[in-house]
Design an enzyme around this catalytic site. Structure first.
Site, short mmCIF file in Angstrom:
data_model
loop_
_atom_site.label_atom_id
_atom_site.label_comp_id
_atom_site.label_asym_id
_atom_site.label_seq_id
_atom_site.Cartn_x
_atom_site.Cartn_y
_atom_site.Cartn_z
N GLY A 116 -37.03 24.92 -19.01
CA GLY A 116 -36.77 26.33 -19.05
C GLY A 116 -36.25 27.02 -20.38
O GLY A 116 -36.48 28.14 -20.63
N GLN A 172 -41.41 28.97 -11.20
CA GLN A 172 -42.09 27.74 -11.85
C GLN A 172 -41.68 26.55 -10.77
O GLN A 172 -42.16 25.63 -11.31
CB GLN A 172 -41.39 27.57 -13.11
CG GLN A 172 -41.74 28.55 -14.11
CD GLN A 172 -43.28 28.42 -14.91
OE1 GLN A 172 -43.97 27.36 -14.69
NE2 GLN A 172 -43.75 29.46 -15.30
N ARG A 222 -49.94 24.70 -15.23
CA ARG A 222 -49.99 23.77 -16.57
C ARG A 222 -48.62 23.48 -16.85
O ARG A 222 -48.42 22.33 -17.58
CB ARG A 222 -50.74 24.39 -17.53
CG ARG A 222 -50.00 25.80 -18.42
CD ARG A 222 -49.21 25.48 -19.20
NE ARG A 222 -48.87 26.44 -20.15
CZ ARG A 222 -47.64 26.70 -20.82
NH1 ARG A 222 -46.91 26.05 -20.86
NH2 ARG A 222 -47.86 27.66 -21.77
N LYS A 277 -52.99 33.78 -24.28
CA LYS A 277 -52.36 34.44 -23.02
C LYS A 277 -51.35 35.25 -23.19
O LYS A 277 -50.41 34.99 -24.37
CB LYS A 277 -51.80 32.97 -22.46
CG LYS A 277 -51.27 33.27 -21.16
CD LYS A 277 -50.50 31.96 -20.33
CE LYS A 277 -49.14 31.51 -20.99
NZ LYS A 277 -48.57 30.39 -20.33
#
Length: 330
Positions: free
Chosen positions: A226, A138, A110, A67
């Site tokens: 985070g 997110q 995910r 990724k």
């Protein structure tokens, strides 16, 4: 080669699917059944960004890929996604690229799901109040994941902009309020957000703590999402040093990348051997979970390519079964 966009993924892969995929992926990782090098993190200081490259392979999951994800916080000011990404999935038998998919949505689902997995394994079963710090890209899947695994009735959202937090709460109320029977509103202060919270999730890029750990109630479960560099420190030192149990997604990732643990370790107030276990170890029965409703548990995740490749492989397989996606050839 199958190309899958966000809508394609949503049509073939639910939050429940992602939570199970994350549990399976972390169990494989903790049992040594995956090859996941520490991700390469390139600093792009001219644009206050980071570009990350995350390869991984697991024979047991038949999953191989990489990724490419970037974190550009200032993209929000440009009306752009702050965490753009692309997932490249390979056929593990031939090494050929078999799918390109929207890595931005994959990352969101995910990452939200790993907090959901941690809460499902570690949080009190009767958790009703959820506090969330952060309203960026997110945040939605973080919220959805917690609502999926626990009977939450009240959600308090806090962010650096009260206006953004209020808009986020309105959107999430429209999307999840009736479905989950939950009240969602913006808190006016950090202290208000965590008051009586059974679960707290922080998904910010802050370099200083976003809440006061001394005010966390007994029995609370905390997800730190985070912080992904040694300078980022959204969970305060008190929370880490006074929690009854501290868990990580991967020791390698957290101890090398997250200021949430690196800073207390450097200060001598915490040590790596005080980590209770990886979440995958708990799932595999090799590390203890919560044993009391009064325990405060902390889960820190920095993310791992094992999550991406296992989720991506399952998305790809589901897409093939349902005939979703576009086919391209080089």
């Amino acid at each position: 080669m199958v190309v899958l966009n966000q809508d394609d993924i949503k049509n073939v892969f639910s939050m429940e699917d992602a939570i199970q995929a994350d549990k399976d992926a972390l169990k494989l990782y903790s049992l040594g059944k995956s090859a996941v090098p520490l991700r390469v993190n390139l600093d792009v200081p001219e644009h206050e960004g980071h570009s990350l490259y995350m390869p991984g392979y697991s024979a047991d999951a038949n999953a191989l890929g990489v990724k490419i994800v970037s974190v550009y916080p200032k993209n929000i000011e440009k009306g752009l996604n702050s965490v753009p990404a692309t997932m490249v999935l390979l056929n593990s038998e031939t090494g050929e690229v078999c799918s390109l998919m929207d890595g931005t949505y994959l990352t969101r689902v995910r990452t939200g799901a790993v907090s959901g997995a941690a809460a499902d394994v570690l949080a009190r079963k009767d958790s009703k109040v959820f506090a969330m710090f952060g309203t960026g890209g997110q945040a939605e899947t973080q919220l959805e994941a917690i609502l999926t695994v626990r009977p939450i009735k009240i959600v308090k959202v806090f962010g650096i902009s009260i206006e953004r937090a209020e808009r986020f709460a309105e959107r999430m109320t429209a999307k999840f309020g009736e479905k989950f029977g939950v009240e969602i509103f913006a808190a006016k202060s950090s202290d208000e957000a965590i008051a009586d919270a059974d679960i707290i999730t922080s998904v910010t890029t802050s370099k200083k703590p976003v809440f006061d750990g001394r005010l966390v109630k007994k029995g609370c479960h905390i997800n730190g999402v985070g912080s992904y560099t040694p300078e980022m420190h959204e969970i305060d030192e008190y929370t880490i040093t006074h929690a009854d149990k501290v868990y990580v997604d991967t020791r390698n990732g957290v101890l090398n990348e997250s200021g949430d643990l690196i800073i207390p370790i450097k200060n001598g107030t915490f040590s790596a051997d005080r980590i209770t276990g990886e979440l995958g170890e708990v799932i595999a029965g090799k590390a203890p979970a919560r044993i009391s409703d009064d325990e405060i548990t902390v889960f820190k995740t920095t993310g791992s390519a094992v999550l991406d490749i296992v989720n991506a492989q399952r998305i790809y397989e589901n897409a093939l079964k349902k005939g979703m996606g576009s086919i391209i050839e080089f």
